[in-house]
Design an enzyme around this catalytic site. Structure first.
Site, PDB file in Angstrom:
ATOM      1  N   LEU A   1       4.502  -9.452   9.142  1.00 52.16           N
ATOM      2  CA  LEU A   1       5.263  -8.867   8.201  1.00 52.16           C
ATOM      3  C   LEU A   1       5.249  -9.145   6.858  1.00 52.16           C
ATOM      4  CD1 LEU A   1       8.276  -9.375  10.642  1.00 52.16           C
ATOM      5  CD2 LEU A   1       6.600  -7.671  10.669  1.00 52.16           C
ATOM      6  N   HIS A   2       5.623  -8.173   6.092  1.00 57.03           N
ATOM      7  CA  HIS A   2       5.747  -8.267   4.369  1.00 57.03           C
ATOM      8  C   HIS A   2       6.955  -7.677   3.949  1.00 57.03           C
ATOM      9  CE1 HIS A   2       4.442  -4.036   4.767  1.00 57.03           C
ATOM     10  NE2 HIS A   2       3.246  -4.493   5.354  1.00 57.03           N
TER      11      HIS A   2
ATOM     12  N   GLY B   1       7.422  -4.712   2.951  1.00 57.19           N
ATOM     13  CA  GLY B   1       7.760  -3.495   3.249  1.00 57.19           C
ATOM     14  C   GLY B   1       8.630  -3.285   4.914  1.00 57.19           C
ATOM     15  N   HIS B   2       7.860  -4.238   5.560  1.00 56.66           N
ATOM     16  CA  HIS B   2       8.731  -4.574   6.986  1.00 56.66           C
ATOM     17  C   HIS B   2      10.310  -4.878   6.643  1.00 56.66           C
ATOM     18  CE1 HIS B   2       4.568  -5.159   8.301  1.00 56.66           C
ATOM     19  NE2 HIS B   2       4.865  -4.178   9.146  1.00 56.66           N
TER      20      HIS B   2
ATOM     21  N   VAL C   1       7.102   0.540   0.108  1.00 57.79           N
ATOM     22  CA  VAL C   1       7.192  -0.345  -0.738  1.00 57.79           C
ATOM     23  C   VAL C   1       5.809  -0.798  -1.355  1.00 57.79           C
ATOM     24  CG1 VAL C   1       7.917  -2.951  -1.035  1.00 57.79           C
ATOM     25  CG2 VAL C   1       9.211  -1.428   0.573  1.00 57.79           C
TER      26      VAL C   1
ATOM     27  N   SER D   1      -0.471  -4.772   5.961  1.00 57.94           N
ATOM     28  CA  SER D   1      -0.821  -6.098   6.643  1.00 57.94           C
ATOM     29  C   SER D   1      -2.339  -6.211   6.234  1.00 57.94           C
ATOM     30  CB  SER D   1      -0.310  -6.044   8.233  1.00 57.94           C
ATOM     31  OG  SER D   1       0.987  -6.125   8.161  1.00 57.94           O
ATOM     32  N   ARG D   2      -3.014  -5.145   6.345  1.00 60.30           N
ATOM     33  CA  ARG D   2      -4.697  -5.172   6.122  1.00 60.30           C
ATOM     34  C   ARG D   2      -4.898  -5.456   4.812  1.00 60.30           C
ATOM     35  NH1 ARG D   2      -3.979  -1.238  10.640  1.00 60.30           N
ATOM     36  NH2 ARG D   2      -5.354  -1.749  12.445  1.00 60.30           N
TER      37      ARG D   2
END
Length: 287
Positions: A33-34, A36-37, A176, A186-187
């Site tokens: 998760l980042h 954006g999540h 985001v 995530s990539r």
């Protein structure tokens, strides 16, 4: 926050909530998760009494040669971010608990899956629709939140939800971005420093498309040719998988921009395939 791995336990918990009149929100993710999540989790928190977030690297949405085994995973980190965002239950199942060995049932929306990402990933959205259907049946949410970066996925899941009559409101969360405009993914961790610098120009190319439409250009072919030239100049390390101007809901290519239009792109780097999009709109001329 509770962490649950057993689908049966999750189903029981969510049924208890439903029987008590609790409004449940669902945020499906593949983890790592980042921010954006985090924005999606907070959006669900605003709309629901209880929030379930799934962390599941779904094998059925990966094709041959894709990064299923290499996809980044860090459940401890994910749990910390989810708890901070107000998640009540983090669902982290195994593939074996989600798919029986003899599983032979798929859910798909082929009419919308043939475009954009579906052209080079023909089984991807079948896997997405199937796992989201399974999550809907387990959680029975009133609302489910997905990111607008994956616009095609969002359009397909809206169609699937309407067609199958799921009593779920599908909510799209805004993209985001990093300070330089790169959409969070995530990539992104796969990118080399050189690729990372060039990747920001995906969004800049889409901004160019938006500016051309705002200036009065209505021919998608003219806009796309200009953006392709921009990508060739500023993203030499990337290979354009697709660059298209499509109807936002039906996803077919537009011949002329007379209303809402989605400019979407996918660019392949050495280890990462990044997607981005930009929605534009013009006032349709009177008939």
């Amino acid at each position: 926050m509770d962490i649950i791995s057993d689908p049966g336990e999750l189903r029981k918990r969510c049924r208890e909530w439903l029987c008590c009149g609790v409004v449940t929100g669902l945020v499906p993710t593949m983890g790592y998760l980042h921010a954006g999540h985090g924005s999606l989790l907070r959006l669900a928190r605003e709309r629901a009494d209880r929030v379930v977030a799934s962390v599941f690297v779904n094998p059925t949405q990966f094709g041959p040669g894709e990064d299923l085994d290499a996809y980044p995973r860090d459940l401890e980190r994910d749990a910390a971010l989810a708890a901070t965002a107000g998640v009540d239950v983090l669902f982290a199942p195994t593939p074996q608990s989600m798919y029986a060995p003899e599983a032979a049932t798929w859910v798909e929306v082929p009419a919308l899956a043939e475009y954009l990402c579906g052209a080079s990933r023909p089984t991807h959205f079948r896997g997405v629709c199937t796992v989201v259907t399974k999550l809907f049946l387990l959680v029975q949410p009133a609302v489910a939140v997905f990111g607008e970066k994956d616009w095609q996925q969002l359009a397909i899941l809206r169609r699937m939800t309407a067609d199958l009559g799921f009593p779920v409101e599908i909510v799209g969360g805004p993209i985001v971005r990093e300070a330089d405009g790169l959409a969070l993914s995530s990539r992104n961790v796969y990118l080399t420093p050189e690729e990372r610098g060039q990747a920001a120009h995906i969004n800049k190319g889409l901004e160019l498309a938006e500016a051309m439409v705002a200036a009065g250009e209505r021919d998608p072919a003219v806009v796309l040719a200009r953006v392709r030239g921009y990508f060739a100049s500023y993203i030499p390390a990337g290979i354009v998988d697709y660059l298209a101007c499509v109807h936002p809901a039906r996803l077919y290519s537009l011949e002329r921009i007379e209303g809402p239009a989605l400019f979407a792109a996918a660019v392949k780097f050495s280890r990462a395939r990044l997607i981005d999009n930009r929605l534009v709109d013009v006032v349709a001329p009177p008939r």
